[in-house]
Design an enzyme around this catalytic site. Structure first.
Site, PDB file in Angstrom:
ATOM      1  N   HIS A   1      -9.863 -40.070 -17.696  1.00  0.00           N
ATOM      2  CA  HIS A   1      -9.967 -41.097 -18.732  1.00  0.00           C
ATOM      3  C   HIS A   1      -9.218 -42.363 -18.340  1.00  0.00           C
ATOM      4  O   HIS A   1      -9.620 -43.463 -18.726  1.00  0.00           O
ATOM      5  CB  HIS A   1      -9.429 -40.560 -20.058  1.00  0.00           C
ATOM      6  CG  HIS A   1     -10.388 -39.662 -20.772  1.00  0.00           C
ATOM      7  ND1 HIS A   1     -10.642 -39.750 -22.132  1.00  0.00           N
ATOM      8  CD2 HIS A   1     -11.167 -38.646 -20.323  1.00  0.00           C
ATOM      9  CE1 HIS A   1     -11.534 -38.831 -22.475  1.00  0.00           C
ATOM     10  NE2 HIS A   1     -11.860 -38.145 -21.392  1.00  0.00           N
ATOM     11  N   ASP A   2      -8.136 -42.223 -17.597  1.00  0.00           N
ATOM     12  CA  ASP A   2      -7.406 -43.410 -17.150  1.00  0.00           C
ATOM     13  C   ASP A   2      -8.163 -44.124 -16.034  1.00  0.00           C
ATOM     14  O   ASP A   2      -8.397 -45.329 -16.096  1.00  0.00           O
ATOM     15  CB  ASP A   2      -6.006 -43.028 -16.678  1.00  0.00           C
ATOM     16  CG  ASP A   2      -5.186 -44.239 -16.286  1.00  0.00           C
ATOM     17  OD1 ASP A   2      -5.146 -45.210 -17.079  1.00  0.00           O
ATOM     18  OD2 ASP A   2      -4.579 -44.235 -15.204  1.00  0.00           O
TER      19      ASP A   2
ATOM     20  N   VAL B   1     -11.449 -46.252 -16.696  1.00  0.00           N
ATOM     21  CA  VAL B   1     -11.333 -47.466 -17.510  1.00  0.00           C
ATOM     22  C   VAL B   1     -10.398 -48.426 -16.779  1.00  0.00           C
ATOM     23  O   VAL B   1      -9.182 -48.238 -16.776  1.00  0.00           O
ATOM     24  CB  VAL B   1     -10.798 -47.156 -18.924  1.00  0.00           C
ATOM     25  CG1 VAL B   1     -10.664 -48.444 -19.731  1.00  0.00           C
ATOM     26  CG2 VAL B   1     -11.718 -46.173 -19.643  1.00  0.00           C
TER      27      VAL B   1
ATOM     28  N   SER C   1      -3.048 -47.377 -17.851  1.00  0.00           N
ATOM     29  CA  SER C   1      -3.283 -48.149 -19.073  1.00  0.00           C
ATOM     30  C   SER C   1      -3.516 -47.228 -20.267  1.00  0.00           C
ATOM     31  O   SER C   1      -3.239 -47.600 -21.411  1.00  0.00           O
ATOM     32  CB  SER C   1      -4.477 -49.085 -18.891  1.00  0.00           C
ATOM     33  OG  SER C   1      -5.631 -48.366 -18.481  1.00  0.00           O
TER      34      SER C   1
ATOM     35  N   PRO D   1     -18.201 -41.378 -20.831  1.00  0.00           N
ATOM     36  CA  PRO D   1     -19.403 -40.579 -21.109  1.00  0.00           C
ATOM     37  C   PRO D   1     -19.140 -39.470 -22.115  1.00  0.00           C
ATOM     38  O   PRO D   1     -18.059 -38.880 -22.147  1.00  0.00           O
ATOM     39  CB  PRO D   1     -19.759 -39.999 -19.739  1.00  0.00           C
ATOM     40  CG  PRO D   1     -18.441 -39.909 -19.022  1.00  0.00           C
ATOM     41  CD  PRO D   1     -17.666 -41.120 -19.483  1.00  0.00           C
TER      42      PRO D   1
ATOM     43  N   HIS E   1     -14.142 -29.027 -15.967  1.00  0.00           N
ATOM     44  CA  HIS E   1     -14.522 -28.137 -17.065  1.00  0.00           C
ATOM     45  C   HIS E   1     -14.256 -26.668 -16.755  1.00  0.00           C
ATOM     46  O   HIS E   1     -14.436 -25.811 -17.621  1.00  0.00           O
ATOM     47  CB  HIS E   1     -16.000 -28.344 -17.414  1.00  0.00           C
ATOM     48  CG  HIS E   1     -16.277 -29.682 -18.015  1.00  0.00           C
ATOM     49  ND1 HIS E   1     -17.552 -30.146 -18.279  1.00  0.00           N
ATOM     50  CD2 HIS E   1     -15.429 -30.671 -18.418  1.00  0.00           C
ATOM     51  CE1 HIS E   1     -17.472 -31.358 -18.807  1.00  0.00           C
ATOM     52  NE2 HIS E   1     -16.200 -31.692 -18.895  1.00  0.00           N
ATOM     53  N   SER E   2     -13.815 -26.364 -15.550  1.00  0.00           N
ATOM     54  CA  SER E   2     -13.517 -24.966 -15.214  1.00  0.00           C
ATOM     55  C   SER E   2     -12.307 -24.450 -15.980  1.00  0.00           C
ATOM     56  O   SER E   2     -12.101 -23.238 -16.083  1.00  0.00           O
ATOM     57  CB  SER E   2     -13.283 -24.815 -13.706  1.00  0.00           C
ATOM     58  OG  SER E   2     -12.075 -25.436 -13.306  1.00  0.00           O
TER      59      SER E   2
ATOM     60  N   ASP F   1     -15.595 -22.543 -19.422  1.00  0.00           N
ATOM     61  CA  ASP F   1     -15.852 -21.510 -18.412  1.00  0.00           C
ATOM     62  C   ASP F   1     -15.473 -20.179 -19.041  1.00  0.00           C
ATOM     63  O   ASP F   1     -14.294 -19.878 -19.215  1.00  0.00           O
ATOM     64  CB  ASP F   1     -15.022 -21.782 -17.156  1.00  0.00           C
ATOM     65  CG  ASP F   1     -15.190 -20.708 -16.078  1.00  0.00           C
ATOM     66  OD1 ASP F   1     -15.897 -19.716 -16.339  1.00  0.00           O
ATOM     67  OD2 ASP F   1     -14.609 -20.862 -14.990  1.00  0.00           O
TER      68      ASP F   1
ATOM     69  N   THR G   1     -13.483 -17.399 -15.958  1.00  0.00           N
ATOM     70  CA  THR G   1     -12.098 -17.555 -15.469  1.00  0.00           C
ATOM     71  C   THR G   1     -11.517 -18.802 -16.130  1.00  0.00           C
ATOM     72  O   THR G   1     -11.380 -19.850 -15.491  1.00  0.00           O
ATOM     73  CB  THR G   1     -12.052 -17.679 -13.934  1.00  0.00           C
ATOM     74  OG1 THR G   1     -12.857 -18.790 -13.515  1.00  0.00           O
ATOM     75  CG2 THR G   1     -12.566 -16.411 -13.261  1.00  0.00           C
TER      76      THR G   1
END
Length: 310
Positions: free
Chosen positions: A62-63, A66, A72, A156, A187-188, A229, A232
């Site tokens: 996220h940093d 942007v 920021s 996104p 996302h794991s 996930d 695991t």
């Protein structure tokens, strides 16, 4: 040793402006204990909260996406002066207090030397290793940004089409392979609220037993969370790609990576080789960490990661 060599060559192909003053061991003289201080703070928290790996991966993404990797995102909003932190998807980013503790210790050891942007990079790297992911070196020498504007935030969502996601990553100098690697790897170890994948609960492209289980869980009015996930959940590995191939991706973007012709082959490759995934994930994290960085005399070294110096 081979992974370290691969990362060295990766540095050579990144934008010269980003690498002009970024280098591994940047603080070896000015603050020799910098990386060990951050590692200790992260390890102490990881012992009681293994979810910080997901938190840091999200924070860095996220940093960096942007206006670049300039910390920021860490700036607190004030009356009449909003910031990125409380805007849209950033409102649920967490882990700031761990960055604060690392900064406090670094300021005591080496005042006004180590940037908040580098702390985020190091903390993410260390938390990935603690969660069973790859161990790798990262270049440091970033400076902290002087702007944090909510109008700059354009991140996104979980239903973004693969084609749009490819374009978004390309705008940051990241290719399709990087995108699949960072989304799957991130996302794991993450979770999502039911409200973020309600569209998947009626999707034929979801494995039936998982769909039934999620429908039961998501019938609660409290918007519960579930692991992205299911295999695991606290380990950074390739298991999520196997889940995606079995139509067990939770978020639409995750599952679509396995369905889209431009990304399905990458998903299959990672599903069959954790060694390949680990190598590429380290490379992609290093590459993301160089997006539009400030170096040299640009920006500042904040004394407090939550506020600008002036």
């Amino acid at each position: 040793m081979r992974s370290i060599t691969a990362l060295f060559f990766l540095f050579c192909f990144l934008a010269p402006s980003a690498l002009a003053q970024l280098r591994t061991g940047f603080y070896s003289r000015s603050c020799p204990r910098a990386e060990s201080i951050v590692a200790s703070v992260v390890a102490n928290r990881f012992r009681s909260d293994k979810s910080i790996t997901a938190a840091f991966l999200r924070m860095q993404f996220h940093d960096c996406f942007v206006r670049g990797c300039d910390a920021s995102l860490l700036i607190d909003p004030r009356p009449g002066r909003p910031s990125e932190k409380s805007t849209g998807p950033n409102a649920s980013v967490r882990g700031y207090e761990i960055i604060d503790e690392a900064k406090r210790q670094l300021e005591a050891a080496c005042p006004r030397t180590v940037s908040c942007a580098d702390i985020v990079t190091l903390a993410t790297r260390d938390s990935v290793a603690l969660a069973g992911g790859p161990r790798f070196s990262v270049p440091t020498g970033r400076r902290d940004g002087l702007r944090s504007n909510p109008n700059d935030v354009n991140l996104p969502g979980p239903t973004i089409p693969v084609s749009a996601s490819i374009q978004l990553f390309a705008a940051q100098g990241m290719n399709t392979n990087d995108m699949v690697t960072l989304i799957g790897g991130g996302h794991s170890v993450g979770v999502a609220h039911c409200s973020l994948f309600q569209d998947r609960l009626s999707d034929r492209a979801m494995e039936p037993s998982l769909k039934s289980s999620l429908r039961r869980k998501c019938s609660s009015p409290n918007d519960p969370t579930t692991f992205l996930d299911q295999k695991t959940s606290f380990t950074v590995d390739n298991a999520i790609y196997g889940e995606i191939r079995r139509q067990r991706g939770i978020l639409r973007i995750d599952q679509n990576l396995g369905l889209d012709r431009s990304t399905s082959g990458i998903v299959s490759g990672y599903a069959s080789s954790n060694t390949l995934f680990r190598k590429r994930f380290a490379e992609a994290l290093v590459k993301m960490g160089t997006i539009k960085v400030l170096t040299g005399r640009s920006g500042e070294i904040r004394r407090n990661c939550r506020v600008f110096n002036n």
